[in-house]
Design an enzyme around this catalytic site. Structure first.
Site, PDB file in Angstrom:
ATOM      1  N   CYS A 278     -63.591   6.667 -85.658  1.00 53.97           N
ATOM      2  CA  CYS A 278     -64.726   6.371 -84.784  1.00 53.97           C
ATOM      3  C   CYS A 278     -65.777   7.446 -85.009  1.00 53.97           C
ATOM      4  O   CYS A 278     -65.528   8.623 -84.730  1.00 53.97           O
ATOM      5  CB  CYS A 278     -64.268   6.342 -83.326  1.00 53.97           C
ATOM      6  N   GLY A 279     -66.944   7.063 -85.525  1.00 52.65           N
ATOM      7  CA  GLY A 279     -67.962   8.048 -85.871  1.00 52.65           C
ATOM      8  C   GLY A 279     -68.558   8.757 -84.675  1.00 52.65           C
ATOM      9  O   GLY A 279     -68.659   9.985 -84.636  1.00 52.65           O
TER      10      GLY A 279
ATOM     11  N   ASN B 296     -65.341  -5.000 -87.430  1.00 48.71           N
ATOM     12  CA  ASN B 296     -66.471  -4.754 -86.542  1.00 48.71           C
ATOM     13  C   ASN B 296     -67.689  -5.499 -87.077  1.00 48.71           C
ATOM     14  O   ASN B 296     -67.982  -5.438 -88.272  1.00 48.71           O
ATOM     15  CB  ASN B 296     -66.760  -3.256 -86.466  1.00 48.71           C
TER      16      ASN B 296
ATOM     17  N   GLU C  95     -67.445  -4.623 -81.362  1.00 52.67           N
ATOM     18  CA  GLU C  95     -66.380  -3.756 -81.874  1.00 52.67           C
ATOM     19  C   GLU C  95     -64.993  -4.332 -81.624  1.00 52.67           C
ATOM     20  O   GLU C  95     -64.672  -4.724 -80.499  1.00 52.67           O
ATOM     21  CB  GLU C  95     -66.455  -2.370 -81.218  1.00 52.67           C
ATOM     22  N   ARG C  96     -64.175  -4.343 -82.675  1.00 57.20           N
ATOM     23  CA  ARG C  96     -62.771  -4.680 -82.491  1.00 57.20           C
ATOM     24  C   ARG C  96     -62.118  -3.548 -81.677  1.00 57.20           C
ATOM     25  O   ARG C  96     -62.562  -2.403 -81.719  1.00 57.20           O
ATOM     26  CB  ARG C  96     -62.055  -4.835 -83.840  1.00 57.20           C
TER      27      ARG C  96
ATOM     28  N   CYS D 297     -72.189   2.239 -82.332  1.00 58.04           N
ATOM     29  CA  CYS D 297     -70.982   2.352 -83.152  1.00 58.04           C
ATOM     30  C   CYS D 297     -71.330   3.231 -84.344  1.00 58.04           C
ATOM     31  O   CYS D 297     -72.149   2.846 -85.183  1.00 58.04           O
ATOM     32  CB  CYS D 297     -70.499   0.978 -83.608  1.00 58.04           C
ATOM     33  N   GLY D 298     -70.706   4.410 -84.428  1.00 63.30           N
ATOM     34  CA  GLY D 298     -71.060   5.372 -85.467  1.00 63.30           C
ATOM     35  C   GLY D 298     -70.708   4.931 -86.868  1.00 63.30           C
ATOM     36  O   GLY D 298     -71.528   5.023 -87.790  1.00 63.30           O
TER      37      GLY D 298
END
Length: 261
Positions: A74-75, A172, A189-190, A199-200
């Site tokens: 996860c960014g 995603n 997002e999944r 979402c990064g």
């Protein structure tokens, strides 16, 4: 047992963070994680992270999706855990940490609220019709669209994420619209199974896919607007491999408290 938690957000992507260097949290099950992330009955968040000790690194990032399952990279979570490590005194202004997709380097501003996070190199970008498919630590589907502000991202994203191609492993879904400077992005997002404010790994995937789409090479910087604010991605592209990829943006402590585990 009561445990201390911290709530962070990065461009509206929000997370529950726990300092687990003393190994107090062991074998946390998915129901507990999902309960912590529940916005009505828990703390609320797009995911939960544990900061743990790891030999040879400043720390290890363990990430769980809001549905309780251990997730891929996860960014924005990575940027938030860097700010958290700074808050705890684990790091100063630079760090090397371990995540599920490997080693990450990061730098945090003197004020402690702006983080530049190096992402993994990317070489493979495939197509699914007009969409681009790539993995930036998590798998992403990137599709150009129009009128994104009024697009039904939940239903359209849900349909793609659950079609026969992607249903088993999940993906995603990023919808992208060109702006005067950079792009506007909305992501389903999944793991959250809903649209998130940012979402990064998703905006990183968008920046790389659009560089390929536009046949751009060299050292590039792509500003991206998301529902929760503004992010920036800079990288090198030689026509074959994307390298020196950095996801940059805000990471802020929202509040802290204790909760029963």
């Amino acid at each position: 047992m009561q445990i201390k938690f911290y709530k962070y957000q990065g461009a509206g992507n929000d997370f529950v963070l726990i300092d687990n260097r003393e190994n107090e949290v062991k074998g946390i099950d998915k129901e507990i994680v999902a309960g912590f992330c529940d916005r009505r009955f828990g703390i609320g968040g797009d995911g939960l992270m544990l900061l743990e000790n790891e030999p040879g690194f400043d720390f290890k990032m363990v990430y769980y999706n809001a549905d309780g399952n251990e997730g891929s990279m996860c960014g924005n979570g990575g940027r938030c855990i860097v700010a958290f490590a700074r808050h705890l005194g684990v790091i100063a202004d630079t760090t090397k940490f371990l995540a599920t997709d490997g080693v990450h380097h990061a730098k945090i501003s003197e004020a402690g609220n702006w983080v530049s996070l190096q992402m993994i190199d990317v070489a493979d970008i495939n197509k699914d019709g007009e969409a681009y498919i790539l993995n930036t630590g998590s798998p992403h589907y990137v599709k150009l669209t129009a009128n994104l502000e009024v697009k039904d991202v939940y239903n359209e994203g849900y349909a793609i994420r659950n079609n026969p191609t992607y249903k088993q492993d999940g993906i995603n879904i990023n919808f992208v619209e060109k702006m005067d400077k950079g792009y506007f992005v909305r992501t389903f997002e999944r793991g959250v199974e809903n649209e998130t404010y940012a979402c990064g790994t998703g905006v990183t995937a968008v920046a790389l896919a659009m560089a390929k789409h536009n046949h751009q090479t060299g050292t590039l910087t792509t500003p991206i607007k998301v529902l929760g604010g503004d992010l920036s991605i800079r990288f090198d592209y030689d026509g074959e491999t994307f390298s020196n990829i950095f996801l940059e943006g805000p990471a802020e402590l929202v509040f802290e408290g204790v909760i029963n585990l």
